[in-house]
Scaffold this active site. Sequence first.
Site, PDB file in Angstrom:
ATOM      1  N   LYS A  57     -11.750   1.165 -15.221  1.00 57.45           N
ATOM      2  CA  LYS A  57     -12.255  -0.215 -14.924  1.00 57.45           C
ATOM      3  C   LYS A  57     -12.611  -1.028 -15.998  1.00 57.45           C
ATOM      4  O   LYS A  57     -12.505  -2.172 -16.017  1.00 57.45           O
ATOM      5  CB  LYS A  57     -13.575  -0.199 -13.755  1.00 57.45           C
ATOM      6  N   THR A  71     -16.417   0.842   2.236  1.00 55.93           N
ATOM      7  CA  THR A  71     -15.026   1.296   2.659  1.00 55.93           C
ATOM      8  C   THR A  71     -14.701   2.742   2.810  1.00 55.93           C
ATOM      9  O   THR A  71     -15.766   3.517   2.516  1.00 55.93           O
ATOM     10  CB  THR A  71     -14.177   0.643   1.063  1.00 55.93           C
ATOM     11  N   ILE A  78     -19.384  -0.511  -1.951  1.00 50.83           N
ATOM     12  CA  ILE A  78     -19.096  -1.395  -0.643  1.00 50.83           C
ATOM     13  C   ILE A  78     -18.508  -0.340   0.400  1.00 50.83           C
ATOM     14  O   ILE A  78     -18.170   0.696   0.066  1.00 50.83           O
ATOM     15  CB  ILE A  78     -17.787  -2.230  -1.181  1.00 50.83           C
ATOM     16  N   ASN A 131      -5.479  -4.828  -6.130  1.00 51.16           N
ATOM     17  CA  ASN A 131      -6.582  -4.195  -5.620  1.00 51.16           C
ATOM     18  C   ASN A 131      -6.586  -2.535  -5.500  1.00 51.16           C
ATOM     19  O   ASN A 131      -7.409  -1.881  -5.214  1.00 51.16           O
ATOM     20  CB  ASN A 131      -6.818  -4.602  -4.179  1.00 51.16           C
ATOM     21  N   TYR A 145     -13.376   7.245 -13.577  1.00 51.78           N
ATOM     22  CA  TYR A 145     -12.977   6.059 -13.000  1.00 51.78           C
ATOM     23  C   TYR A 145     -13.510   4.804 -13.783  1.00 51.78           C
ATOM     24  O   TYR A 145     -12.968   3.600 -13.783  1.00 51.78           O
ATOM     25  CB  TYR A 145     -13.852   6.282 -11.597  1.00 51.78           C
ATOM     26  N   ASP A 153       0.904  -0.989  -0.130  1.00 50.02           N
ATOM     27  CA  ASP A 153      -0.039  -0.027   0.049  1.00 50.02           C
ATOM     28  C   ASP A 153       0.809   1.338   0.059  1.00 50.02           C
ATOM     29  O   ASP A 153       2.222   1.157   0.346  1.00 50.02           O
ATOM     30  CB  ASP A 153      -0.871  -0.111   1.140  1.00 50.02           C
TER      31      ASP A 153
END
Length: 255
Positions: free
Chosen positions: A163, A194, A192, A93, A159, A40
């Site tokens: 994807k 997050t 989600i 991810n 975005y 990360d």
Amino acid sequence: MALSNSVENKHILITGGASGIGAATASLLASRGAKMTISDVNSALGETLVKQIVNAGGQAMFIYADVSDAQSVAELFNQAKANYGAVQAAINNAGIDHTPQAMHLVDDAVFHRNIAVNLAGVWYCMKQEIIQMLGNGGGHVINVASVAGLRSAPMIAAYSATKHGVMGLTKSAAVEYAKANIRFNAICPSFIRTPMVENVLANVDERVRNGMLKANPMKRLGEVEEIATALAWLCTDESSFMTGQSVVLDGGMLA
């Protein structure tokens, strides 16, 4: 042929692993015996997560890497291999988003930053994963895409473009490396719970917020644990005949 549902002693690398879906997945896989390399740009969160995993009896190490930098990614994979051996499964991810905004108002720098992290970052990681897996008899790469990579996504065009690109990389690589026993699949979550999604919810008006919360027939956000369990299954041999596919986790949004 008996297929194993175990990840015990399997070396699994995850980017964007310090929080959200990444952290939940890393913790789950470590609890099931995987040797986790967690990467990360947030070193503090990453180191804290590794301590939690090790204190719980798991195996994990943290390596800082900026996936938008090809050299940083190469160093990540070199260090990971030196510590736990070649990567056997990888979860790409790491990603960013942008504030929902009409396309003509989005700054070009925002678009290019999304491309650098979400698409070029996956490209750089896939290249390093392929190199290690070609020398190790195969492996499995799982890209975290989005329902925004499978359909229109008004107000988050930059975005969404990245994807869709991730899905193209996933499918193309799946065919290209099938004979080398390297599989490529993607998961495509919707909204989600997050830190990234919570930040978006905090910066949009009530109408947009309610629309996001009720965007699927279940009328709720997904939870990180629900995505982590799917990723954990994909890391097992039970998914051995699956490649070039997208696993949609969206509460019925695309049904």
